[in-house]
Enzyme design. Structure first.
Site, PDB file in Angstrom:
ATOM      1  N   LYS A  53       0.866  -1.179   0.000  1.00 25.65           N
ATOM      2  CA  LYS A  53       0.000   0.000   0.000  1.00 25.65           C
ATOM      3  C   LYS A  53       0.903   1.229   0.000  1.00 25.65           C
ATOM      4  O   LYS A  53       1.490   1.572   1.023  1.00 25.65           O
ATOM      5  CB  LYS A  53      -0.892   0.037   1.246  1.00 25.65           C
ATOM      6  CG  LYS A  53      -1.924   1.151   1.176  1.00 25.65           C
ATOM      7  CD  LYS A  53      -2.372   1.647   2.531  1.00 25.65           C
ATOM      8  CE  LYS A  53      -1.381   2.537   3.186  1.00 25.65           C
ATOM      9  NZ  LYS A  53      -1.084   3.792   2.454  1.00 25.65           N
ATOM     10  N   GLU A  72      10.829   0.976   9.947  1.00 22.07           N
ATOM     11  CA  GLU A  72      11.742   2.102   9.724  1.00 22.07           C
ATOM     12  C   GLU A  72      10.974   3.351  10.146  1.00 22.07           C
ATOM     13  O   GLU A  72      10.100   3.824   9.424  1.00 22.07           O
ATOM     14  CB  GLU A  72      12.126   2.211   8.245  1.00 22.07           C
ATOM     15  CG  GLU A  72      12.865   1.018   7.702  1.00 22.07           C
ATOM     16  CD  GLU A  72      14.285   0.899   8.229  1.00 22.07           C
ATOM     17  OE1 GLU A  72      14.758   1.815   8.921  1.00 22.07           O
ATOM     18  OE2 GLU A  72      14.909  -0.138   7.953  1.00 22.07           O
ATOM     19  N   CYS A  96      13.768  10.915   6.964  1.00 23.33           N
ATOM     20  CA  CYS A  96      13.990  10.494   8.349  1.00 23.33           C
ATOM     21  C   CYS A  96      15.467  10.567   8.687  1.00 23.33           C
ATOM     22  O   CYS A  96      15.841  10.620   9.852  1.00 23.33           O
ATOM     23  CB  CYS A  96      13.428   9.103   8.589  1.00 23.33           C
ATOM     24  SG  CYS A  96      13.961   7.934   7.354  1.00 23.33           S
ATOM     25  N   GLU A 123      10.909  15.589  14.926  1.00 20.95           N
ATOM     26  CA  GLU A 123      11.405  15.524  13.553  1.00 20.95           C
ATOM     27  C   GLU A 123      10.827  16.718  12.784  1.00 20.95           C
ATOM     28  O   GLU A 123       9.614  16.855  12.676  1.00 20.95           O
ATOM     29  CB  GLU A 123      10.916  14.209  12.951  1.00 20.95           C
ATOM     30  CG  GLU A 123      11.811  13.667  11.915  1.00 20.95           C
ATOM     31  CD  GLU A 123      11.400  12.257  11.488  1.00 20.95           C
ATOM     32  OE1 GLU A 123      10.266  11.824  11.768  1.00 20.95           O
ATOM     33  OE2 GLU A 123      12.230  11.605  10.846  1.00 20.95           O
TER      34      GLU A 123
HETATM   35  P1  ADP Z   1       3.492  10.756   7.544  1.00 26.36           P
HETATM   36  O1  ADP Z   1       2.995  11.512   8.747  1.00 26.36           O
HETATM   37  O2  ADP Z   1       4.876  11.064   7.202  1.00 26.36           O
HETATM   38  O3  ADP Z   1       2.550  10.724   6.389  1.00 26.36           O
HETATM   39  P2  ADP Z   1       2.601   8.205   8.366  1.00 26.36           P
HETATM   40  O4  ADP Z   1       3.278   7.285   9.295  1.00 26.36           O
HETATM   41  O5  ADP Z   1       1.297   8.805   8.777  1.00 26.36           O
HETATM   42  O6  ADP Z   1       3.671   9.289   8.038  1.00 26.36           O
HETATM   43  O7  ADP Z   1       2.361   7.550   6.948  1.00 26.36           O
HETATM   44  C1  ADP Z   1       3.200   6.605   6.378  1.00 26.36           C
HETATM   45  C2  ADP Z   1       2.356   5.531   5.753  1.00 26.36           C
HETATM   46  O8  ADP Z   1       1.563   4.961   6.778  1.00 26.36           O
HETATM   47  C3  ADP Z   1       1.381   5.988   4.674  1.00 26.36           C
HETATM   48  O9  ADP Z   1       1.366   5.002   3.652  1.00 26.36           O
HETATM   49  C4  ADP Z   1       0.063   6.031   5.397  1.00 26.36           C
HETATM   50  O10 ADP Z   1      -1.040   5.786   4.547  1.00 26.36           O
HETATM   51  C5  ADP Z   1       0.216   4.872   6.354  1.00 26.36           C
HETATM   52  N1  ADP Z   1      -0.647   4.920   7.534  1.00 26.36           N
HETATM   53  C6  ADP Z   1      -1.061   6.002   8.237  1.00 26.36           C
HETATM   54  N2  ADP Z   1      -1.851   5.632   9.262  1.00 26.36           N
HETATM   55  C7  ADP Z   1      -1.937   4.275   9.231  1.00 26.36           C
HETATM   56  C8  ADP Z   1      -2.597   3.270  10.028  1.00 26.36           C
HETATM   57  N3  ADP Z   1      -3.330   3.592  11.066  1.00 26.36           N
HETATM   58  N4  ADP Z   1      -2.437   1.976   9.668  1.00 26.36           N
HETATM   59  C9  ADP Z   1      -1.684   1.639   8.617  1.00 26.36           C
HETATM   60  N5  ADP Z   1      -1.046   2.520   7.841  1.00 26.36           N
HETATM   61  C10 ADP Z   1      -1.165   3.828   8.129  1.00 26.36           C
END
Ligand code: ADP
Length: 490
Positions: free
Chosen positions: A184, A260, A294, A391
Site C-alpha cells: 500500500k 523504519e 527520516c 522531527e
Molecule cells: P506521515 O505523517 O509522514 O505521512 P505516516 O506514518 O502517517 O507518516 O504515513 C506513512 C504511511 O503509513 C502511509 O502510507 C500512510 O497511509 C500509512 N498509515 C497512516 N496511518 C496508518 C494506520 N493507522 N495503519 C496503517 N497505515 C497507516
C-alpha cells in the site's frame, strides 16, 4: 521537461489496483485524487482500494506464494534485473513523475531513481546467494543443518517522501527471498509505485507475486490484511506513532516485523573539523529532499569555537538556494508535501524563536500558491525547544553550541530516536569514539549522505527494528530452520 512531457508521463501511469497480475478498479469503483504540491493542481485520479480489495490482493499473494518460493533463484534474480533495466530505460520519466507527485527537485528525483533502482540490482545479486550451513554438534552425536526459507506473504506500507526507494527497498529483497507481496503506497504519492508495478509486469513477473493497493483507508485496510492468518510479515516505513500501532496489531498474530520509523539526527561539528566539508555535508544532510527525510539532520551541534564561522558559511550557501517547483532545473528547494507539513515546521520555528533562538535566515512559510517553507537557519537554539525533540521534516537548520566532546555526546544521545548521526572531525580516535558513543543505527563520518543499497539501513531505540539493504536486507524475509540428524557414522 515540458508540459507535454508531464502529460505523457502521467498518461503512462496505471490508475487501478494491481491484483493477480491485472490492473482493475476498486470494489465499488471509488477513486481518489493525487495533487502536485508545488501548484496544488490535480495530477491524477486512482482507484481507492477497500479492505475487501486488500483481502483480494492477499488472496493473490497467497495463491502465488508456493510457486514463487519454488521458482529458481536465478529466475527470480533475472526478473529483478530485468525490472532494473526497465527502470534505467525510463529513468527520466520516473524522475519527472516523482517530482510531480512529491515535489523534490528533478536532479534529486533522478538521484532517487539511481538509488531506488539499485535495490533491484543489488537484490537480484543476493537472490542467488541464500545459503545455510552444516555442522557437527559438540558431542559428535549428530549433524546440524541450518537452512533458510521465505517467510511467506508480506504486507508493505510506504511513506510519501521517497516514492520509489521506499518501495524497491522492501519489494526487491522480498521477491529475491521468494516472498510474495501486497503493498500500500502512501496516498499522497501512489503514482511512482504504480508505475514501477507496471514495469515489473512488463518484465514478466508472474501474476500475484506483487500486488499494489493504493487506498485512502490505510487503517482499516491494514487491519484487515494483518488480521488474516495467511500474512506472515509486515514492513512499514513512516512515523513512530503509526509504527507503534502496527506493532501492536502485528503482535496479535506474531507477525515478523520490520519498522523504519522516525529520526532526530544529530549533526556534530567538532572544532577540528574540515569546515568546508562540514558545510557541504550539512547542505546535503539537511536540504536533500527538502528536509523531508527520516535521515535529515535535525539538530546541528557545533563546537563553540567554530559555531559562528560554520553558521555564517552555511547561511550564505542556504541563502543562495532557489525555492520553487522542482521541474525548474535551477530549483534546489521544492514545496513541502502539504499545508500540515508547513504548519508543523512553522510551529517548531516559532517555539524555538520564542525561547530565544536567533533567526539568521528565513523563518516562515512562503506566501503564494503551493506549500513552500522558506529555507531557515536558527542559531543558539535553547535546549528546551520542541525543535530539538521533534522531527522537523522541512528546510530548517537548528544550531546548538557545545563546549567539549562529553557534552556533544550527551546532547547527541538525548533523544528517544536512534536512526542516524553525522559527525565531522579530523581526529581519527575521536571519530572512533563517536562510532562507539552515539546510539544510532547508522553514522555519516565526515559525509552528509549515508543511504546506499549495499549498506544496512535502519535504526535503534524508537527509530525502528530491522535493516533494509546490504547483506542484512534479505534476512528480513527469510526464516531460519534448523534440522538435527544423527551422526551418520555412529
Ligand atoms: P506521515 O505523517 O509522514 O505521512 P505516516 O506514518 O502517517 O507518516 O504515513 C506513512 C504511511 O503509513 C502511509 O502510507 C500512510 O497511509 C500509512 N498509515 C497512516 N496511518 C496508518 C494506520 N493507522 N495503519 C496503517 N497505515 C497507516
Amino acid at each position: 521537461m515540458s508540459a507535454a512531457d508531464e502529460a505523457r508521463v502521467l498518461a503512462a501511469v496505471p490508475d487501478g489496483l494491481l491484483i493477480g497480475g491485472e490492473w482493475r478498479p476498486a470494489g465499488g469503483g471509488a477513486r481518489f485524487d493525487v495533487f502536485d504540491p508545488a501548484t496544488g493542481t490535480r495530477l491524477a485520479s486512482v482507484a481507492d482500494g477497500t479492505p475487501d480489495d486488500g483481502i483480494e490482493a492477499l488472496d493473490a499473494a497467497a495463491a502465488a506464494q508456493d510457486d514463487w518460493a519454488a521458482t529458481p533463484p536465478r529466475v527470480r534474480s533475472e526478473l529483478l534485473r530485468a525490472t532494473w533495466e526497465l527502470v534505467q530505460q525510463r529513468k527520466d520519466d520516473l524522475a519527472l513523475l516523482m517530482t510531480l507527485e512529491m515535489g523534490k527537485p528533478l536532479a534529486e528525483s533522478a538521484g532517487e531513481v539511481t538509488y531506488g533502482g539499485e535495490f533491484l540490482r543489488w537484490f537480484a545479486e543476493e537472490a542467488v546467494r541464500i545459503t545455510g550451513r552444516y555442522g557437527t554438534n559438540p558431542e559428535n552425536t549428530g549433524r546440524t543443518i541450518v537452512s533458510q526459507h521465505p517467510v511467506g506473504p508480506c504486507y508493505f506500507i510506504t511513506p510519501w517522501n521517497f516514492p520509489l526507494a521506499m518501495a524497491t527497498r522492501k519489494i526487491a529483497p522480498a521477491l529475491a527471498a521468494g516472498c510474495t507481496v501486497v503493498i500500500k503506497p502512501a496516498e499522497l504519492t501512489p503514482l511512482t509505485t504504480m508505475y514501477v508495478g507496471e514495469l515489473f509486469r512488463q518484465a514478466g513477473l508472474p501474476a500475484g507475486v506483487l500486488n499494489i493497493v493504493p487506498s485512502t483507508a490505510a487503517g482499516p485496510l491494514s487491519e484487515r490484511i494483518m488480521d488474516d492468518p495467511r500474512l506472515r510479515k509486515i514492513s512499514f516505513t513512516g512515523s513512530t506513532p503509526v509504527g507503534v500501532r502496527l506493532m501492536q496489531q502485528a503482535a496479535k498474530r506474531v507477525l515478523r516485523t520490520s519498522m523504519e520509523l522516525g529520526g532526530n539526527a544529530p549533526f556534530v561539528v567538532f572544532d577540528d573539523a574540515d569546515l568546508d566539508a562540514a558545510v557541504a555535508g550539512a547542505l546535503l544532510a539537511k536540504f536533500r529532499n527538502i528536509g523531508e527525510a527520516c535521515t535529515a539532520a535535525n539538530r546541528f551541534l557545533v563546537h563553540e569555537a567554530v559555531a559562528d564561522e560554520f553558521a555564517n558559511r552555511l547561511t550564505e550557501q542556504v541563502a543562495a538556494m532557489r525555492v520553487g517547483r522542482g521541474t525548474d532545473p535551477e530549483v534546489r528547494i521544492g514545496p513541502l508535501i502539504n499545508e500540515q507539513a508547513v504548519g508543523k515546521a512553522d510551529t517548531l520555528v516559532r517555539d524555538a524563536v520564542q525561547r530565544g533562538a536567533t533567526v539568521r535566515l528565513g523563518g516562515g512559510p512562503v506566501t503564494g500558491s503551493g506549500t513552500f517553507y522558506a529555507p531557515t537557519v536558527l542559531d543558539r537554539v535553547d535546549a528546551g525547544s520542541d525543535i530539538l525533540q521533534t522531527e522537523i521534516f522541512g528546510p530548517v537548520v537548528a544550531i546548538t553550541r557545545f563546549a567539549d566532546e562529553a557534552e556533544a555526546v550527551r546532547l547527541a544521545n538525548d533523544t528517544e530516536f536512534g536512526l542516524v548521526s553525522y559527525v565531522f572531525t579530523r581526529d581519527l580516535a575521536r571519530g572512533q569514539r563517536m562510532i562507539e558513543g552515539l546510539r544510532t543505527g547508522m553514522m555519516g563520518l565526515n559525509v552528509g549522505v549515508i543511504s546506499n543499497a549495499a549498506a544496512p539501513f535502519g535504526g535503534v531505540k524508537q527509530s525502528g527494528l530491522g535493516r533494509e539493504g546490504g547483506f542484512e536486507g534479505i534476512h528480513e524475509y527469510l526464516d531460519v530452520k534448523y534440522t538435527m540428524t544423527p551422526n551418520p557414522f555412529a
